[in-house]
Design a protein around this motif. Structure first.
Motif, mmCIF file in Angstrom:
data_model
loop_
_atom_site.group_PDB
_atom_site.id
_atom_site.type_symbol
_atom_site.label_atom_id
_atom_site.label_comp_id
_atom_site.label_asym_id
_atom_site.label_seq_id
_atom_site.Cartn_x
_atom_site.Cartn_y
_atom_site.Cartn_z
ATOM 1 N N LYS A 273 0.145 -4.234 -4.460
ATOM 2 C CA LYS A 273 1.404 -4.195 -3.821
ATOM 3 C C LYS A 273 2.514 -4.203 -5.193
ATOM 4 O O LYS A 273 3.398 -3.313 -5.128
ATOM 5 C CB LYS A 273 2.028 -5.565 -2.786
ATOM 6 C CG LYS A 273 3.354 -5.501 -2.695
ATOM 7 C CD LYS A 273 3.509 -4.802 -1.266
ATOM 8 C CE LYS A 273 4.709 -4.858 -0.501
ATOM 9 N NZ LYS A 273 5.992 -4.654 -1.379
ATOM 10 N N ARG A 274 2.222 -4.776 -5.964
ATOM 11 C CA ARG A 274 3.239 -4.947 -7.309
ATOM 12 C C ARG A 274 3.120 -3.585 -8.012
ATOM 13 O O ARG A 274 4.242 -3.077 -8.460
ATOM 14 C CB ARG A 274 2.730 -5.947 -8.262
ATOM 15 C CG ARG A 274 3.158 -7.399 -7.627
ATOM 16 C CD ARG A 274 2.603 -8.309 -8.919
ATOM 17 N NE ARG A 274 2.740 -9.728 -8.605
ATOM 18 C CZ ARG A 274 1.910 -10.782 -8.927
ATOM 19 N NH1 ARG A 274 1.038 -10.433 -10.040
ATOM 20 N NH2 ARG A 274 2.291 -12.026 -8.529
ATOM 21 N N ARG A 275 1.830 -2.914 -8.134
ATOM 22 C CA ARG A 275 1.656 -1.697 -8.767
ATOM 23 C C ARG A 275 2.264 -0.735 -7.893
ATOM 24 O O ARG A 275 2.879 0.434 -8.333
ATOM 25 C CB ARG A 275 0.108 -1.347 -8.988
ATOM 26 C CG ARG A 275 -0.042 -0.167 -9.974
ATOM 27 C CD ARG A 275 0.627 -0.549 -11.493
ATOM 28 N NE ARG A 275 -0.301 -0.997 -12.204
ATOM 29 C CZ ARG A 275 -0.170 -1.554 -13.501
ATOM 30 N NH1 ARG A 275 1.187 -1.797 -13.790
ATOM 31 N NH2 ARG A 275 -0.963 -2.009 -14.333
ATOM 32 N N TYR A 276 2.129 -0.706 -6.456
ATOM 33 C CA TYR A 276 2.970 0.168 -5.809
ATOM 34 C C TYR A 276 4.239 0.470 -5.976
ATOM 35 O O TYR A 276 5.066 1.396 -6.129
ATOM 36 C CB TYR A 276 2.211 0.037 -4.363
ATOM 37 C CG TYR A 276 3.048 1.093 -3.169
ATOM 38 C CD1 TYR A 276 2.658 2.336 -3.001
ATOM 39 C CD2 TYR A 276 4.036 0.367 -2.500
ATOM 40 C CE1 TYR A 276 2.974 3.177 -2.033
ATOM 41 C CE2 TYR A 276 4.438 1.171 -1.621
ATOM 42 C CZ TYR A 276 4.180 2.503 -1.325
ATOM 43 O OH TYR A 276 4.655 3.376 -0.276
ATOM 44 N N ASP A 277 4.870 -0.809 -5.852
ATOM 45 C CA ASP A 277 6.419 -0.850 -5.623
ATOM 46 C C ASP A 277 6.692 -0.298 -7.220
ATOM 47 O O ASP A 277 7.846 0.399 -7.315
ATOM 48 C CB ASP A 277 6.799 -2.575 -5.509
ATOM 49 C CG ASP A 277 6.509 -2.819 -4.329
ATOM 50 O OD1 ASP A 277 6.031 -2.071 -3.444
ATOM 51 O OD2 ASP A 277 6.445 -4.351 -4.225
ATOM 52 N N VAL A 289 -2.883 2.446 -0.144
ATOM 53 C CA VAL A 289 -4.158 2.532 -0.061
ATOM 54 C C VAL A 289 -5.058 2.985 -1.319
ATOM 55 O O VAL A 289 -5.887 2.417 -1.868
ATOM 56 C CB VAL A 289 -4.915 3.101 1.261
ATOM 57 C CG1 VAL A 289 -6.436 3.131 1.159
ATOM 58 C CG2 VAL A 289 -4.430 2.604 2.363
ATOM 59 N N THR A 290 -4.508 4.097 -1.911
ATOM 60 C CA THR A 290 -5.162 4.890 -3.146
ATOM 61 C C THR A 290 -4.644 3.784 -4.081
ATOM 62 O O THR A 290 -5.595 3.500 -5.085
ATOM 63 C CB THR A 290 -4.384 6.182 -3.250
ATOM 64 O OG1 THR A 290 -4.351 6.716 -2.075
ATOM 65 C CG2 THR A 290 -5.182 6.964 -4.459
ATOM 66 N N VAL A 291 -3.577 3.131 -4.479
ATOM 67 C CA VAL A 291 -3.400 2.389 -5.466
ATOM 68 C C VAL A 291 -4.234 1.135 -5.492
ATOM 69 O O VAL A 291 -4.670 0.767 -6.478
ATOM 70 C CB VAL A 291 -1.560 1.954 -5.438
ATOM 71 C CG1 VAL A 291 -1.429 0.867 -6.174
ATOM 72 C CG2 VAL A 291 -0.819 3.222 -5.736
ATOM 73 N N LYS A 292 -4.440 0.555 -4.207
ATOM 74 C CA LYS A 292 -5.239 -0.428 -4.149
ATOM 75 C C LYS A 292 -6.694 -0.138 -4.677
ATOM 76 O O LYS A 292 -7.507 -1.099 -5.392
ATOM 77 C CB LYS A 292 -5.319 -1.151 -2.652
ATOM 78 C CG LYS A 292 -6.096 -2.652 -2.672
ATOM 79 C CD LYS A 292 -6.024 -3.081 -1.325
ATOM 80 C CE LYS A 292 -7.010 -4.117 -1.016
ATOM 81 N NZ LYS A 292 -7.098 -4.329 0.271
ATOM 82 N N LYS A 293 -7.269 0.999 -3.956
ATOM 83 C CA LYS A 293 -8.797 1.744 -4.288
ATOM 84 C C LYS A 293 -8.722 1.533 -5.830
ATOM 85 O O LYS A 293 -9.638 1.337 -6.529
ATOM 86 C CB LYS A 293 -8.901 2.770 -3.619
ATOM 87 C CG LYS A 293 -9.320 2.373 -2.542
ATOM 88 C CD LYS A 293 -10.327 3.762 -1.971
ATOM 89 C CE LYS A 293 -10.849 3.761 -0.697
ATOM 90 N NZ LYS A 293 -10.326 4.857 0.201
ATOM 91 N N ASP A 294 -7.780 2.177 -6.385
ATOM 92 C CA ASP A 294 -7.421 2.382 -7.876
ATOM 93 C C ASP A 294 -7.567 1.043 -8.717
ATOM 94 O O ASP A 294 -8.570 0.957 -9.670
ATOM 95 C CB ASP A 294 -6.492 3.098 -8.432
ATOM 96 C CG ASP A 294 -6.268 4.766 -7.896
ATOM 97 O OD1 ASP A 294 -7.709 5.106 -7.473
ATOM 98 O OD2 ASP A 294 -5.327 5.310 -8.113
ATOM 99 N N ILE A 295 -6.993 0.206 -8.251
ATOM 100 C CA ILE A 295 -6.874 -1.218 -8.935
ATOM 101 C C ILE A 295 -8.582 -1.756 -8.824
ATOM 102 O O ILE A 295 -8.794 -2.241 -10.077
ATOM 103 C CB ILE A 295 -5.970 -2.222 -8.184
ATOM 104 C CG1 ILE A 295 -4.442 -1.704 -8.396
ATOM 105 C CG2 ILE A 295 -6.167 -3.631 -8.546
ATOM 106 C CD1 ILE A 295 -3.742 -2.889 -9.341
ATOM 107 N N GLU A 296 -9.108 -1.746 -7.572
ATOM 108 C CA GLU A 296 -10.433 -2.291 -7.405
ATOM 109 C C GLU A 296 -11.356 -1.365 -8.409
ATOM 110 O O GLU A 296 -12.188 -1.991 -9.270
ATOM 111 C CB GLU A 296 -10.767 -1.932 -5.831
ATOM 112 C CG GLU A 296 -9.912 -3.272 -5.047
ATOM 113 C CD GLU A 296 -10.306 -2.781 -3.638
ATOM 114 O OE1 GLU A 296 -9.922 -3.742 -2.648
ATOM 115 O OE2 GLU A 296 -10.683 -1.649 -3.074
#
Ligand code: DC
Length: 345
Positions: A273-277, A289-296
């Motif tokens: 969420k922080r990265r997306y913002d 969803v993509t940002v979260k997948k990339d983080i993982e």
């Protein structure tokens, strides 16, 4: 020939506790020490050499490497160093006494010019943790309030990733990577306390923050030669001033002797969420969803690579910032840093 006795010092780290690596590093160190000082000549004679190594080097006697290499023709004495908390691991030191030298040229290889914590002049704070845990936000605030320099080591890996990308180099092209590394100039400068990263003389501060560079940085940061180059630069910067460094391997590899170490984490959801913002605030188009997948996937890459993976140092204080405000994290860290700084006075 003068008959003054000069003392020449040298040190190297060893990549792994294998006979091959120990032999290779020690032979290189002593070879350089001999050639830089013109030893073994009629005028400059080595008379005695002391070799010491940290206790984690067990696979081979470093002194044996010196003897077998034949490059140093004098009596040798070898000893094991006592364990000193926080000192550089896998390290071999030599001290050669020689007659006839006007001055000694000391030799430090593979990042070995790191002083023991009890002898260290500068003060360092290591903040490690996964992407999006808030390391850079917190480190910047701490650096400002504590009057220290902030070194964002991730920015350096980002700059290398960008350079490889611009040069069309693939992650599996080892020769290409090494060629580009020799031809790449990365420098970090500070203007009004703000870090500027220059790649071959160009300010790449904005470009390296773009989303596509994150994956490049993570991929190329797994390459040993890339890490070797950047770790040496980071140690040099930290040896010249009081620094707060954030990254993945600061407490475990770059500055294992840092007096204060933190491991900052947060749940994947919160970090995504922080990265997306952050990205949308800068106008980059992305979906959560993509940002979260990339983080993982970056978490996996960074913590599973062979060389210096993301890992909490045994003596690091772990802080989970999922339910903490920035101010709360800063306050907690400040308290610890001030306490450690006080102990050194
Ligand atoms: O902190 P960051 O997201 O800007 O870092 C980018 C990448 O660089 C990260 O995925 C892993 C790598 N990195 C590293 O391997 N070691 C460091 N000390 C800092 C960053």
């Amino acid at each position: 020939m003068n008959d003054k006795i000069a003392v020449i010092r040298g040190a190297t780290t060893v990549n792994s506790d294998t006979a091959k690596d120990i032999c290779e590093s020690v032979t290189e160190l002593v070879g350089k020490l001999v050639s830089e000082n013109g030893l073994n000549t009629e005028d400059n004679k080595p008379i005695f050499c002391i070799i010491s190594s940290t206790a984690d080097i067990t696979a081979y006697y470093p002194a044996r490497a010196v003897r077998e290499s034949g490059v140093l023709d004098c009596p040798l004495f070898s000893c094991l160093e006592p364990p000193i908390k926080g000192s550089l691991p896998m390290c071999v030191r030599v001290m050669v006494e020689a007659v006839g030298l006007d001055s000694a040229r000391h030799v430090y290889l593979r990042g070995a010019k790191v002083l023991r914590p009890d002898l260290c002049g500068t003060f360092a704070v290591a903040i490690d943790g996964p992407s999006g845990a808030g390391k850079s936000t917190i480190a910047k605030l701490l650096a400002k309030s504590l009057n220290m320099t902030y070194l964002d080591t991730g920015a350096m890996y980002r700059a290398i990733g960008l350079k490889m990308h611009n040069s069309g180099i693939n992650i599996s092209d080892e020769a290409g990577i090494n060629r580009i590394l020799c031809d790449t100039d990365i420098s970090v400068e500070y203007k009004d306390g703000v870090q500027k990263v220059y790649l071959d003389g160009k300010d790449v501060g904005e470009e390296i923050r773009k989303h596509y560079v994150s994956k490049l940085a993570s991929d190329f940061s797994a390459i040993e030669s890339v890490r070797k180059k950047l770790v040496e630069m980071q140690r040099k910067i930290a040896s010249e001033r009081d620094c707060i460094l954030d990254g993945r391997d600061i407490g475990t590899k770059v500055l294992p002797n840092a007096p204060v170490k933190f491991f900052l984490t947060a749940s994947t959801e919160v970090r995504a969420k922080r990265r997306y913002d952050e990205l949308t605030a800068k106008g980059e188009k992305c979906d959560f969803v993509t940002v979260k997948k990339d983080i993982e996937s970056r978490d996996y890459n960074d913590s599973h690579r062979k060389v210096d993976p993301l890992k909490r140092a045994a003596d690091a204080i772990e802080i989970d910032s999922s339910d903490m405000s920035v101010e709360q994290v800063v306050a907690k860290m400040t308290e610890e840093i001030e306490r450690k700084r006080g102990e050194r006075k």
